[in-house]
Design a protein around this motif. Structure first.
Motif, short mmCIF file in Angstrom:
data_model
loop_
_atom_site.label_atom_id
_atom_site.label_comp_id
_atom_site.label_asym_id
_atom_site.label_seq_id
_atom_site.Cartn_x
_atom_site.Cartn_y
_atom_site.Cartn_z
N TYR A 1 54.65 43.76 38.68
CA TYR A 1 54.32 43.57 36.91
C TYR A 1 54.56 42.94 36.07
N ARG B 1 44.97 48.92 25.94
CA ARG B 1 45.41 49.60 27.28
C ARG B 1 46.52 50.45 27.13
N SER C 1 50.72 42.11 34.85
CA SER C 1 50.61 42.62 33.63
C SER C 1 49.43 41.33 32.54
N ARG D 1 53.45 48.74 22.70
CA ARG D 1 54.74 49.45 24.28
C ARG D 1 55.79 50.21 24.33
N ALA E 1 48.84 51.60 29.93
CA ALA E 1 48.84 51.22 31.61
C ALA E 1 50.40 51.53 32.34
N PRO E 2 50.14 52.80 32.44
CA PRO E 2 51.11 53.13 32.84
C PRO E 2 51.58 53.47 34.33
N SER E 3 52.70 53.28 35.32
CA SER E 3 52.99 53.63 36.47
C SER E 3 52.44 54.52 37.23
N HIS F 1 60.25 46.82 26.80
CA HIS F 1 59.85 45.60 27.52
C HIS F 1 60.10 44.55 26.02
N ARG G 1 44.98 51.43 32.31
CA ARG G 1 45.08 50.63 33.44
C ARG G 1 46.62 51.12 34.47
N ASP H 1 48.72 50.33 37.04
CA ASP H 1 50.18 49.90 37.65
C ASP H 1 50.20 50.18 38.99
#
Ligand code: GLU
Length: 441
Positions: free
Chosen positions: A183, A5, A187, A201, A7-9, A205, A39, A41
């Motif tokens: 998150y 995935r 997540s 990522r 998964a950007p905000s 992180h 996805r 976020d």
């Protein structure tokens, strides 16, 4: 089945740094014929904007990074509430009421005493009556996940074996006082529910991953494989964080960067594989190996995108650019000759407009003082009638005989007088395309 995935905000436009994440996840899924999830976020209702959701989709489509499925965290709040309940039942979730000021004070005291500023878990000692009182006074508390204070280890697809001592990490807040799920929890629940097998990522992180591994274990989820790519820096190793705003995919597109040029660079930059122009996604997928990427920060220079863009464009057949050329107003019967003539002299498609302007309107002649007489003599020898592919050769031969000039002395002043440029396409092709010759005077 491989499932990844991106998964950007949706709090801004995606930039080259995000693109790396998106692309790596896309390539891993594509290589295995798996599923690539987009996805969103968006658990933060204040910062998330619908216009950015649309923009993210447009940018990914521009690049050809098509997703198999879209998921939105804002539509899954019930699932996160269930997971929170499970964690509470297991005794891994507790409510804490310290204000930011109090937490800050605690941190300062710990630092003064030479201790790591880790949350002291004072809230664990509160009994129900005290919690009720605090809730009445301060409103709902935050919910913290009670970490196992051990070493958390995993094999990272890029960094190799990683071991993080979670005794030096504060119990993370997963739900805010206003009920907003953060998150880290969302997540993990998503990755577990959606069967995500690989999480790629940014290296920012890594610490988060230790926490997430513990939450996955607590919730009984299947552990994905993690890989953390290094962060991008500028060409001199300087931080890009402030400049990423100007390195959005939209900006690059506006500057004329071609998707395949961008993808070719980003799919290999920072790996042991050479950066070469790839002209289609299949080639990018075939050569992609996440294990070939290094953990050191990766230097990114936006200038590298332009030679790749030029290389890509110059190999295109007329059909691929015909619409663009027609859009400039180039008559259909001249299109093929225009493209053949200019293709090797463009960096981006925008450069075509500049050449067409020169051909259509004629260039303002650039004539150095010492060449003025020579150019005037040459122009007098230029036939009035239509010019063709032979005209340049015949004309320059005649000019050479009349003036005695040869080589660069002969050709450069003529090029500058006719095109206003020192560089450009083969003059024997340029001459027939010139609709106006201002240097005739
Ligand atoms: N929304 C998170 C971010 O943009 C996703 C991180 C992740 O891939 O887990 O940083």
């Amino acid at each position: 089945m491989t499932t990844t995935r991106f998964a950007p905000s949706p709090t801004g436009y995606i930039h080259v740094g995000n693109l790396r994440t998106a692309l790596m996840n896309y390539l891993i899924a594509a290589r295995d014929g798996g599923t690539f999830i987009l996805r969103i976020d968006d658990t933060d209702p204040e910062r998330s904007k619908e216009e950015y959701v649309d923009a993210i989709k447009q940018d990914l489509e521009w690049l050809g990074l098509y997703w198999d499925r879209v998921e939105r965290q804002s539509e899954r709040l019930d699932r996160y509430a269930d997971a929170a309940k499970d964690l509470r039942m297991m005794g891994r979730f507790y409510e804490a009421f310290e204000t930011p000021v109090e937490l800050d004070l605690k941190r300062k005291k710990q630092l003064n005493m030479g201790n790591p500023p880790v949350y002291d878990r004072a809230a664990l000692a509160l009994d129900e009556a005290e919690k009720d009182r605090l809730r009445a006074e301060r409103g709902n508390g935050v919910w913290r996940f009670k970490l196992d204070q051990t070493r958390t280890e995993w094999h990272d697809g890029i960094h190799g074996d990683i071991s993080i001592d979670t005794a030096s990490v504060s119990d993370p807040v997963l739900i805010r006082g206003d009920g907003q799920v953060l998150y880290t929890l969302a997540s993990v629940v998503d990755d577990t529910d959606m069967g995500v097998t690989h999480v790629v990522r940014g290296a920012d992180h890594v610490t988060n991953t230790a926490t997430q591994i513990q939450i996955i274990k607590a919730l009984g989820g299947k552990m994905p494989e993690f890989a953390h790519h290094s962060l991008l820096t500028g060409p001199q190793g300087e931080s890009l964080s402030k400049r990423l705003g100007t390195l959005s995919l939209r900006d690059l597109r506006e500057q004329g960067v071609e998707p395949m040029a961008l993808l070719s660079l980003m799919a290999r930059l920072g790996s042991s594989d050479p950066v070469e122009l790839r002209t289609n996604m299949a080639e990018l997928i075939a050569g992609f190996e996440i294990g070939h990427f290094g953990a050191a920060p990766t230097k990114f220079d936006v200038a590298d995108l332009f030679p790749l863009t030029a290389h890509y464009l110059q190999a295109l057949p007329l059909e691929a650019v015909a619409d663009r050329i027609a859009g400039l107003g180039v008559p259909k019967e001249l299109a093929a000759e225009f493209w053949e003539t200019t293709r090797s002299n463009i960096t981006t498609l925008d450069d075509l407009a500049g050449w067409w302007k020169i051909f259509r309107d004629g260039a303002d002649p650039v004539i150095d003082a010492e060449d003025a007489e020579f150019v005037a003599q040459a122009m007098a020898l230029l036939p009035e009638g239509p010019l063709d592919g032979e005209s340049w050769g015949a004309w320059t031969t005649a000019v050479k005989q009349a003036t005695g000039r040869k080589g660069r002395e002969l050709f450069m002043p003529l090029r500058k007088a006719l095109t206003g440029q020192e560089h450009g396409p083969d003059m024997s092709r340029v001459l027939p395309l010139l609709q106006v010759i201002k240097a005739r005077g």
